[in-house]
Enzyme design. Sequence first.
Site, PDB file in Angstrom:
ATOM      1  N   ARG A   1       9.956  -8.429   0.695  1.00 38.61           N
ATOM      2  CA  ARG A   1       8.648  -8.329  -0.155  1.00 38.61           C
ATOM      3  C   ARG A   1       8.538  -7.137  -0.594  1.00 38.61           C
ATOM      4  NH1 ARG A   1       4.885 -11.356  -1.187  1.00 38.61           N
ATOM      5  NH2 ARG A   1       3.124  -9.758  -0.945  1.00 38.61           N
TER       6      ARG A   1
ATOM      7  N   PHE B   1      -0.972  -2.335   5.993  1.00 38.83           N
ATOM      8  CA  PHE B   1      -0.393  -3.650   5.801  1.00 38.83           C
ATOM      9  C   PHE B   1       1.276  -3.620   5.000  1.00 38.83           C
ATOM     10  CE2 PHE B   1      -4.568  -4.469   6.908  1.00 38.83           C
ATOM     11  CZ  PHE B   1      -4.645  -5.542   7.537  1.00 38.83           C
ATOM     12  N   GLU B   2       1.058  -3.513   4.060  1.00 38.69           N
ATOM     13  CA  GLU B   2       2.463  -3.739   2.971  1.00 38.69           C
ATOM     14  C   GLU B   2       2.437  -2.568   2.122  1.00 38.69           C
ATOM     15  OE1 GLU B   2       4.245  -7.974   2.107  1.00 38.69           O
ATOM     16  OE2 GLU B   2       2.690  -7.344   0.524  1.00 38.69           O
ATOM     17  N   GLN B   3       3.366  -1.644   2.468  1.00 38.44           N
ATOM     18  CA  GLN B   3       3.501  -0.519   1.504  1.00 38.44           C
ATOM     19  C   GLN B   3       5.270  -0.568   1.119  1.00 38.44           C
ATOM     20  OE1 GLN B   3       2.365   3.598   2.513  1.00 38.44           O
ATOM     21  NE2 GLN B   3       1.118   2.843   4.130  1.00 38.44           N
TER      22      GLN B   3
END
Length: 533
Positions: free
Chosen positions: A352, A373-375
């Site tokens: 992702r 969370f999502e880097q």
Amino acid sequence: MIQNPVLPGFNPDPSICRVGGDYYIATSTFEWYPGVQIHHSRDLATWRLVARPLNGPALLDMRGNPDSCGIWAPCLSHADGRFWLVYTDVKRYDGSFKDAPNYITTCETIDGDWSDPWFVKNTGFDPSLFHDDDGRKYFVVLQWNHRGRGTGGNPAHASFDGILLQEWSPEAGLTGPCRKIYDGTDRGLTEGPHIFKRDGWYYLTAAEGGTGYDHAVTMARSRDIWGPYETHPEKHLIDASHAPDHPIQRAGHGQYVETPDGQGYHSFLMGRPIAGADGTGRYCPLGRETGIERVVWRDGWLWLEDGGTLPRVEVPGLVAAEPEAPQPCETDFSGDVLPAEFQWLRTPEPDRIFRLGDGALTLIGRESPGSWFEQALVARRQEHFAYAAETTVVAFEPETYQQNAGLTTYYNRYKFHAALVTHDPDAGRSLVLMSCAGDYPDGGVEMVGDPVPVAGGPVELRVEVDRATQRFLWRQGGDWRPLGPELDAAVISDEGGRGEHGSFTGAFVGMICFDITGLGREARFSRFAYQPG
């Protein structure tokens, strides 16, 4: 000679074990993915990264973990023809509570597929597993006392509520009584327990004093695994707190290992502080590193071979070996596997945030540099006080200032600098310099200088770090040109921002892409180079 540190750059809490003539060290990785670094050596002097075992969602998912949480102080051991890895995934740092689930996983080979983990308990962190002569296994862990108000960067001694012991097996889990076996010394902040057995004695080593400049390795022993444990005559086996000018500081948290012919060594974490840009202060941009000292037995206790408690920079090793010269590292991302020196943050779903193919690393713009969370951040450790790093943003076409991609020197969401390709409403496609110099708790980001317009097509970015200062440069053909002024590199360190005990990792340098529109604008990077200074 063994040259300390043996694992330079962010490699803390070293758990060491021997299998035949092979030595392995497991170190903490905190929020960096995959979890736990395992290095291998046959001579204790030269080490090679061979595994990061916590590499899938069944073993580790750190999305939402705050900075400097995640994997704390793993313990690696070998018994019953298998490797055993005990680890904690810390879910909270600041405040009174520590949500800290502990797990055990196992594998026949160090670089194989590790088993789905057994959950053990949430009592505290820094767990270890002791395998006794009779085949029984014991789980050893710190007990955390939330009534002690252990507040992050200002740890409270009362929160570190002793070392617990309980029998454990893969079949039955925890069984029998859970007992406190050691309260520690007056140094306090007792953590990082390891048990080993020799000549009928059970020996307990623990880390004390916090992981800053009062850190130490404390030793105790008992004829019965359940205690009572008496403390070492000098309390501490390794301790540099009384020698502030010694080149090795923050010495503590390690484990004993014995060679096949009975020589003793002890791993320990360490820091090498430098002064800030103004010549004052102590900063460890390389984070907490791994060292090894030689130890000897006298009167039933371990002592440093050279006497005292100060670990040495050079230690007698097992074989004659020349230290390896620092080597440059460059990749063109032509393979289909991310090179071993790189990691990313928190997520077990790397597809992702990045992909490899067509001769490039493509980062998929996700959340901001402040996200837990999502880097989309792929980076490697800083391993030298002076270095240069380069990358080429071969394709990135932002449509708004909310879409950015480029090169960053990064510690955590409060401590980073970045040279970024973006879109400026007035200048169009531009380069900007973004800095967050340890601004806690607000996390304010400063845009340094004015945007620099750049043409379409590839942009090369470079950063030069010289101890406490750094500078970004760029080019599109021709010579390198500076981007903005010199920046404070010392803030990209353990002591930057909140200061000692505020964070526990180390400086990284790498590639970043974020798109806070949520539309996932992609950036392609064709190369990355790291050159020691």
